[in-house]
Design a protein around this motif. Structure first.
Motif, mmCIF file in Angstrom:
data_model
loop_
_atom_site.group_PDB
_atom_site.id
_atom_site.type_symbol
_atom_site.label_atom_id
_atom_site.label_comp_id
_atom_site.label_asym_id
_atom_site.label_seq_id
_atom_site.Cartn_x
_atom_site.Cartn_y
_atom_site.Cartn_z
ATOM 1 N N TRP A 152 -18.898 20.323 -21.383
ATOM 2 C CA TRP A 152 -19.537 19.251 -20.610
ATOM 3 C C TRP A 152 -18.774 18.992 -19.330
ATOM 4 C CZ3 TRP A 152 -24.251 18.281 -21.947
ATOM 5 C CH2 TRP A 152 -24.644 18.465 -23.277
ATOM 6 N N PHE A 153 -19.535 19.033 -18.238
ATOM 7 C CA PHE A 153 -18.978 18.675 -16.936
ATOM 8 C C PHE A 153 -20.107 18.106 -16.117
ATOM 9 C CE2 PHE A 153 -18.114 19.767 -12.483
ATOM 10 C CZ PHE A 153 -16.881 19.163 -12.320
ATOM 11 N N ASP A 154 -19.891 16.930 -15.531
ATOM 12 C CA ASP A 154 -20.898 16.380 -14.637
ATOM 13 C C ASP A 154 -22.232 16.179 -15.365
ATOM 14 O OD1 ASP A 154 -20.988 15.417 -12.169
ATOM 15 O OD2 ASP A 154 -21.664 17.244 -11.177
ATOM 16 N N GLY A 155 -22.167 15.831 -16.642
ATOM 17 C CA GLY A 155 -23.387 15.559 -17.388
ATOM 18 C C GLY A 155 -24.162 16.779 -17.817
ATOM 19 N N ARG A 156 -23.595 17.969 -17.594
ATOM 20 C CA ARG A 156 -24.320 19.173 -17.974
ATOM 21 C C ARG A 156 -23.452 20.076 -18.836
ATOM 22 N NH1 ARG A 156 -26.993 21.508 -12.574
ATOM 23 N NH2 ARG A 156 -25.141 20.661 -11.588
ATOM 24 N N ASP A 157 -24.112 20.900 -19.649
ATOM 25 C CA ASP A 157 -23.401 21.862 -20.476
ATOM 26 C C ASP A 157 -23.296 23.174 -19.704
ATOM 27 O OD1 ASP A 157 -22.417 23.602 -22.287
ATOM 28 O OD2 ASP A 157 -23.979 23.309 -23.803
ATOM 29 N N LEU A 158 -22.103 23.492 -19.265
ATOM 30 C CA LEU A 158 -21.908 24.669 -18.409
ATOM 31 C C LEU A 158 -22.331 25.962 -19.100
ATOM 32 C CD1 LEU A 158 -18.457 24.025 -16.677
ATOM 33 C CD2 LEU A 158 -20.738 23.363 -15.938
ATOM 34 N N LEU A 198 -11.683 30.582 -19.374
ATOM 35 C CA LEU A 198 -12.564 31.500 -18.659
ATOM 36 C C LEU A 198 -13.960 31.468 -19.281
ATOM 37 C CD1 LEU A 198 -10.187 34.543 -18.038
ATOM 38 C CD2 LEU A 198 -11.096 32.957 -16.348
ATOM 39 N N ALA A 199 -13.998 31.453 -20.613
ATOM 40 C CA ALA A 199 -15.289 31.435 -21.301
ATOM 41 C C ALA A 199 -16.052 30.160 -20.962
ATOM 42 C CB ALA A 199 -15.094 31.546 -22.808
ATOM 43 N N SER A 200 -15.336 29.053 -20.841
ATOM 44 C CA SER A 200 -16.003 27.783 -20.587
ATOM 45 C C SER A 200 -16.697 27.785 -19.225
ATOM 46 C CB SER A 200 -15.002 26.631 -20.676
ATOM 47 O OG SER A 200 -14.123 26.673 -19.574
ATOM 48 N N LEU A 201 -16.243 28.668 -18.318
ATOM 49 C CA LEU A 201 -16.878 28.757 -17.004
ATOM 50 C C LEU A 201 -17.772 29.985 -16.914
ATOM 51 C CD1 LEU A 201 -13.725 27.918 -14.851
ATOM 52 C CD2 LEU A 201 -15.479 26.356 -15.679
ATOM 53 N N GLN A 202 -18.035 30.610 -18.048
ATOM 54 C CA GLN A 202 -18.817 31.851 -18.115
ATOM 55 C C GLN A 202 -18.213 32.931 -17.232
ATOM 56 O OE1 GLN A 202 -23.050 31.848 -18.211
ATOM 57 N NE2 GLN A 202 -23.206 29.647 -18.537
ATOM 58 N N LEU A 203 -16.902 33.001 -17.177
ATOM 59 C CA LEU A 203 -16.239 33.983 -16.324
ATOM 60 C C LEU A 203 -15.697 35.170 -17.113
ATOM 61 C CD1 LEU A 203 -14.272 31.715 -13.823
ATOM 62 C CD2 LEU A 203 -16.314 33.081 -13.393
ATOM 63 N N LEU A 204 -15.959 35.213 -18.413
ATOM 64 C CA LEU A 204 -15.468 36.341 -19.202
ATOM 65 C C LEU A 204 -16.366 37.553 -19.015
ATOM 66 C CD1 LEU A 204 -14.269 35.122 -22.694
ATOM 67 C CD2 LEU A 204 -12.927 35.982 -20.795
ATOM 68 N N SER A 205 -15.806 38.712 -19.312
ATOM 69 C CA SER A 205 -16.564 39.943 -19.141
ATOM 70 C C SER A 205 -17.673 40.041 -20.190
ATOM 71 C CB SER A 205 -15.637 41.142 -19.287
ATOM 72 O OG SER A 205 -15.210 41.225 -20.624
ATOM 73 N N LYS A 208 -27.700 28.634 -15.919
ATOM 74 C CA LYS A 208 -27.969 29.964 -15.376
ATOM 75 C C LYS A 208 -26.981 30.246 -14.238
ATOM 76 C CE LYS A 208 -32.078 31.154 -17.360
ATOM 77 N NZ LYS A 208 -31.721 30.437 -18.597
ATOM 78 N N ARG A 209 -26.973 31.466 -13.808
ATOM 79 C CA ARG A 209 -26.028 31.896 -12.770
ATOM 80 C C ARG A 209 -26.001 30.982 -11.549
ATOM 81 N NH1 ARG A 209 -24.038 37.296 -13.206
ATOM 82 N NH2 ARG A 209 -23.254 37.529 -11.117
ATOM 83 N N ARG A 210 -27.206 30.689 -11.044
ATOM 84 C CA ARG A 210 -27.299 29.995 -9.770
ATOM 85 C C ARG A 210 -26.703 28.578 -9.814
ATOM 86 N NH1 ARG A 210 -29.803 29.656 -5.199
ATOM 87 N NH2 ARG A 210 -30.308 31.585 -4.126
ATOM 88 N N PRO A 211 -27.219 27.744 -10.724
ATOM 89 C CA PRO A 211 -26.638 26.387 -10.786
ATOM 90 C C PRO A 211 -25.145 26.419 -11.119
ATOM 91 C CG PRO A 211 -28.207 26.760 -12.576
ATOM 92 C CD PRO A 211 -28.343 27.908 -11.660
ATOM 93 N N LEU A 212 -24.718 27.441 -11.865
ATOM 94 C CA LEU A 212 -23.302 27.541 -12.197
ATOM 95 C C LEU A 212 -22.487 27.828 -10.940
ATOM 96 C CD1 LEU A 212 -21.429 27.498 -14.693
ATOM 97 C CD2 LEU A 212 -21.499 29.987 -14.623
#
Lengths: 323, 298, 327
Positions: free
Chosen positions: C70-76, C52-59, C80-84
């Protein structure tokens, strides 16, 4: 068996109101448990096994049928007598966090039954609580802790200690492992195994976890939608389950295969347990049964003896027997 | 039974007092709530000893000092008659808190009794009480209060009674709901399982579960009652007869000259708002402190 | 093959009033394209928290102390919120354990399945509707036309879980992260749901990370298993190695805790105690307090993840010393 049975449940039906109708949560179930015997009840959600557990110790009263404990019909005794009888009949629930009083310490929780039944002096009670804590694998240091300071497994031990405080003869365990981790499940199961000999306890062990039921129980009853569909000594059931539902349950257990190549295919019976509001006619399992025939939709299946103390209720089995 | 252990150890029981202490510690952790509480205590002191604390006697008019802005001698300014606004606001607070507190207690007692009975008694009793509660919910309490208070010229006992009676339905519903959820909980079931009597279960399991939520709700009902009362005297001019004075009256007088003499409106309104905010903040603080697991009561 | 999704030295903590809980303490793992990775461990082992933390989904009560994802050449973790949001749902599908989290109770099921396709402008509305119906059919919802118009609470547990899978798969993501997807289900239903999930992911050649506490589930559907404890990787093995030649005492303990279904009554070799909660970053091996073979070094020095064979790693001083002697 039924003469000296600790618990005898005879043709018990329990309904609950559902809007304008009533649904049958338990339907014509009979079973008995002898002294220091363990009976396992297994089934999926909606099988009525938890309701049956509550009926067994008089927390619920049946609509029809009788529940007899050591020869005393629970339906015929005064509420006060029933409260006294609770000393021999105890239950441990699925979620110890919900069943324990979160506002008082662990020790106070275990103390409560002794206070309610006015057993011993204050000092004696506290000593007893100390012994109970050690008996379930905790220490007296856990006594002053508040329930929310303990782990799920420790809480379940506290719940067991509380249930043992009055020295019961029958302990109903209602899904007591399902909220616990694998390793803790195994620990609690071992604890129950120990207690059974040291405390001379009989268990009604209710769980959806077939492996746990099979591990602990002397005999197993399989329930589906409020009814018993098969019961047998554990070894016989594990070796050769007869009812198609029991077979499906066994098939759905995912055990660790010996290798990737040896995995079994992930196929089982279709559908989900139907709602008790519109119970299927005839045999309730016919909507999911691979062997369903016309007669299954129309008539309730007969009980067949398929082995030593091994019975199953199934038309398809009856057909095989005749043919 | 229990295996014999030589020299069995005894256990300590943690005292109840430490539990309340923990609740207080959690509350004290919330700085905003503590400030709100201090504010309420200050207001209560002003209300209780307003007569002694007020800088001028009530209705002491200095016609030569009419409509003066805030100054050292009149921190809240004066009105057209030269009456000191701070004194008026302090008296207004006295009245407002008396009504707010009194009416909340009436609502609490009636509501909790109805709710408990409803939740624990037989079905038909529950039916009747809940229909009554529904009726009270839909009842135009504001108009009813305006009418009764108008008829009785705002005698304080009547005001307290009327506001209390228009606000109990919320307590009743809350209490009943809580009792019903707790009543079928595994906790209560485990009480029955050890053979406890209904009284034991009600006192030891049900009441403590219910009480926290009621305490929290009380703060919000007080907010409701104080607002209602201010609105009522604002719109209908039915505040208390002299020598009592309510915020509504002060505010409605203040609106008449809002452009020239802003302090006549701003001071009473500001005081009232700070009172309401303090109550809400304390309510929120209680919510968090009495409910450490984080599930909101309301 | 290359890693599609890679967590590097992730650390997550939950600062509290009195004490901080260190849930993830330097976790590194990678999943390769097309692989089905199982992440196993007890509750409290940090397996759900880390994903969850890796997707910034934690509270907001959590804190990411360090690490990259790392996913798709980027550090998740740096997004920021939007690109995520562009990535979540579109390229990474997520299925939660908690049924309540996954579906919006106030929206019809069908609309929710269409949502990711419309939100990411994948297709037109009628097309999305058609695809959503196909997906629900593929995932085995009985009478999909009718279920389409229903609200989540009107569905049974198994049907709801299938609907949630449909939402996760709707935008055809490359990676699916499933957190205990079948734990709450009856065993007969669990089997059906796992089967359709496996089928659907295979057809799309998706990469899957499945968090589960159930070794039975993990060994029956995954290609590789990562065992976690104390927010760190204890062992990482291909499935056959995991089944036949796992070495870490924690892995052995988990296996030993499984209750056998053979009618015998042999004592169960369960791990002692329950998962530790760490109020300090563990100095040595996090498992040391429960480990039956721990020795001095385990208390003071953190074991490195050592490669034992191709695709088999373990973090254990005992194992490391044993292999060193052999080598």
């Amino acid at each position: 068996m039924s003469d000296n049975a600790l618990l005898a449940i005879d043709q018990v039906t329990k309904t609950f109101p559902w809007g304008k109708h009533r649904i049958e949560a338990v339907r014509r179930v009979s079973l008995s448990i002898g002294t220091a015997e363990t009976l396992g009840l297994v089934g999926e959600s909606g099988s009525g096994k938890s309701t049956l557990g509550r009926l067994a110790i008089g927390l619920l009263a049946p609509d029809r049928g009788t529940v007899t404990v050591s020869g005393v019909n629970l339906g015929a005794v005064a509420p006060r007598t029933l409260r006294t009888m609770r000393q021999t009949l105890q239950i441990v629930f699925q979620d110890p966090g919900a069943a324990l009083n979160a506002r008082v310490s662990v020790a106070a929780n275990i103390l409560e039954p002794l206070v309610v039944h006015n057993i011993g002096t204050r000092d004696e009670r506290l000593r007893r609580v100390g012994r109970l804590l050690e008996r379930v694998g905790l220490t007296t240091a856990h006594g002053p802790a508040m329930p929310d300071e303990l782990s799920g497994g420790q809480l379940q031990r506290v719940m067991i200690a509380r249930a043992l405080a009055l020295g019961p003869k029958l302990l109903v365990c209602d899904e007591i492992l399902s909220a616990l981790d694998l390793s803790v499940q195994a620990q609690v199961l071992s604890l129950l195994d120990d207690l059974r000999t040291t405390e001379d306890l009989a268990y009604l062990f209710i769980s959806h976890n077939l492996s746990a039921v099979a591990y602990l129980s002397d005999r197993i009853g399989v329930m589906y939608l409020g009814e018993l569909v098969e019961w047998a000594p554990t070894a016989a059931l594990v070796a050769a389950p007869k009812h198609p539902y029991t077979q499906a349950l066994f098939q759905s257990i995912l055990e660790v295969p010996v290798s990737k190549a040896a995995r079994k295919s992930l196929t089982g019976i279709p559908g989900e347990v139907p709602s008790a509001i519109d119970r299927p006619s005839g045999c309730a399992f016919h909507t999911r049964c691979p062997l369903a025939m016309d007669i299954c939709r129309q008539e309730a299946p007969p009980w067949l003896t398929v082995g030593d103390q091994h019975q199953a209720a199934c038309h398809a089995l009856a057909a095989v027997e005749e043919g | 039974m229990v295996s014999p252990v030589v020299d069995a150890p005894s256990v300590m029981i943690r005292s109840r007092a430490s539990l309340w202490f923990e609740g207080w510690r959690r509350f004290a952790d919330n700085k905003v709530a503590v400030i709100g509480l201090a504010w309420l205590v200050l207001f209560s002191i002003v209300a209780l000893w307003g007569r002694q604390l007020a800088p001028y006697p009530m209705h002491y008019a200095n016609l030569f000092a009419g409509n003066e802005g805030p100054s050292l001698s009149h921190p809240f300014g004066t009105d057209s008659l030269g009456q000191d606004m701070l004194t008026m606001v302090m008296y207004g607070l006295r009245y407002t808190l008396a009504v707010g507190f009194g009416a909340t207690v009436v609502a609490l007692v009636v509501g909790v009794l109805v709710g408990l009975t409803s939740g624990l008694a037989a079905r038909w009793v529950d039916e009747i009480l809940m229909r009554l509660t529904d009726f009270m919910y839909a009842f135009p309490g504001f108009l009813f209060a305006a009418f009764i208070i108008g008829v009785f010229h705002g005698a304080i006992g009547v005001v307290i009674g009327v506001f209390g009676l228009t606000q109990w339905a919320g307590f009743a519903r809350l209490t009943r709901g809580l009792v019903l959820t707790v009543r079928h909980s595994e906790l209560v079931e485990s009480g029955h399982a050890i053979g406890a009597s209904s009284t034991f279960i009600a006192l030891r399991y049900i009441l403590p579960q219910v009480i926290n939520s009621i305490i929290v709700y009380t703060a919000f009902v007080a907010v409701n009652i104080i607002t209602l009362q201010a609105e009522l005297s604002l719109f209908y001019g039915t505040g208390p007869a002299l020598p009592l004075i309510s915020f509504g009256q002060l505010i409605s007088q203040g609106t008449q000259d809002v452009l020239g003499y802003w302090w006549l409106l701003v001071m009473p309104v500001g005081t009232l708002i700070s009172l309401l905010v303090a109550l809400v903040v304390v309510g929120e603080g209680l919510q968090a402190a009495l409910n450490p697991k984080g599930n909101r009561i309301l | 093959m290359s890693a599609l999704f890679q967590i590097n030295d992730l650390a997550v903590s939950f600062p509290g009033r009195d004490q901080t809980v260190y849930a993830v303490n330097g976790l590194s793992l990678a999943v390769e394209t097309g692989e089905w990775l199982g992440v196993v461990g007890e509750s409290g082992s940090g397996k759900s928290v880390s994903l969850l933390a890796s997707l910034q989904l934690l509270s907001a009560t959590s804190r990411i102390d360090r690490g990259q994802v790392w996913f798709d050449g980027r550090d998740l973790l740096r997004l920021k919120r939007r690109p995520l949001r562009e990535i979540l749902g579109r390229k990474i599908g997520v299925i939660f354990q908690n049924l309540a989290n996954g579906l919006d109770p106030s929206m019809r099921v069908g609309v929710q399945v269409m949502e990711p396709m419309l939100a990411h402008a994948i297709c037109t509305k009628p097309e999305a509707r058609r695809r959503a119906l196909d997906l629900l059919t593929e995932l085995g919802l009985s009478d999909p036309e009718r279920q389409f118009e229903r609200y989540p609470f009107e569905l049974s547990g198994g049907m709801r879980q299938r609907a949630m899978m449909a939402v996760a798969l709707a935008a055809e993501p490359a990676l699916l992260i499933a957190d205990e997807p079948t734990t709450a289900l009856d065993t007969t239903v669990q089997l059906q749901v796992l089967s359709v999930l496996q089928e659907a992911c295979r057809r799309r050649q998706m990469t899957v990370i499945m968090v589960t506490h159930d070794l039975g589930v993990a060994t029956n559907v995954c290609d590789r298993v990562v065992v976690m404890y104390g927010g760190q990787v204890m062992e990482n093995a291909e499935i056959d190695t995991f089944i036949q030649a796992s070495v870490h005492p924690y892995t052995q303990g988990l296996k030993g805790s499984m209750i056998p279904l053979n009618g015998t009554h042999a004592p169960i070799q369960a791990i002692e105690g329950s998962a530790d909660i760490f109020h300090q970053v563990p100095r040595g091996c996090p498992f040391v307090a429960r480990c039956p073979v721990a020795f001095e070094r385990c208390h003071t020095e953190r074991p490195r993840l050592v490669s034992l064979a191709d695709g088999h790693e373990a973090a254990c001083h005992r194992v490391e010393e044993a292999t060193a002697h052999v080598g």
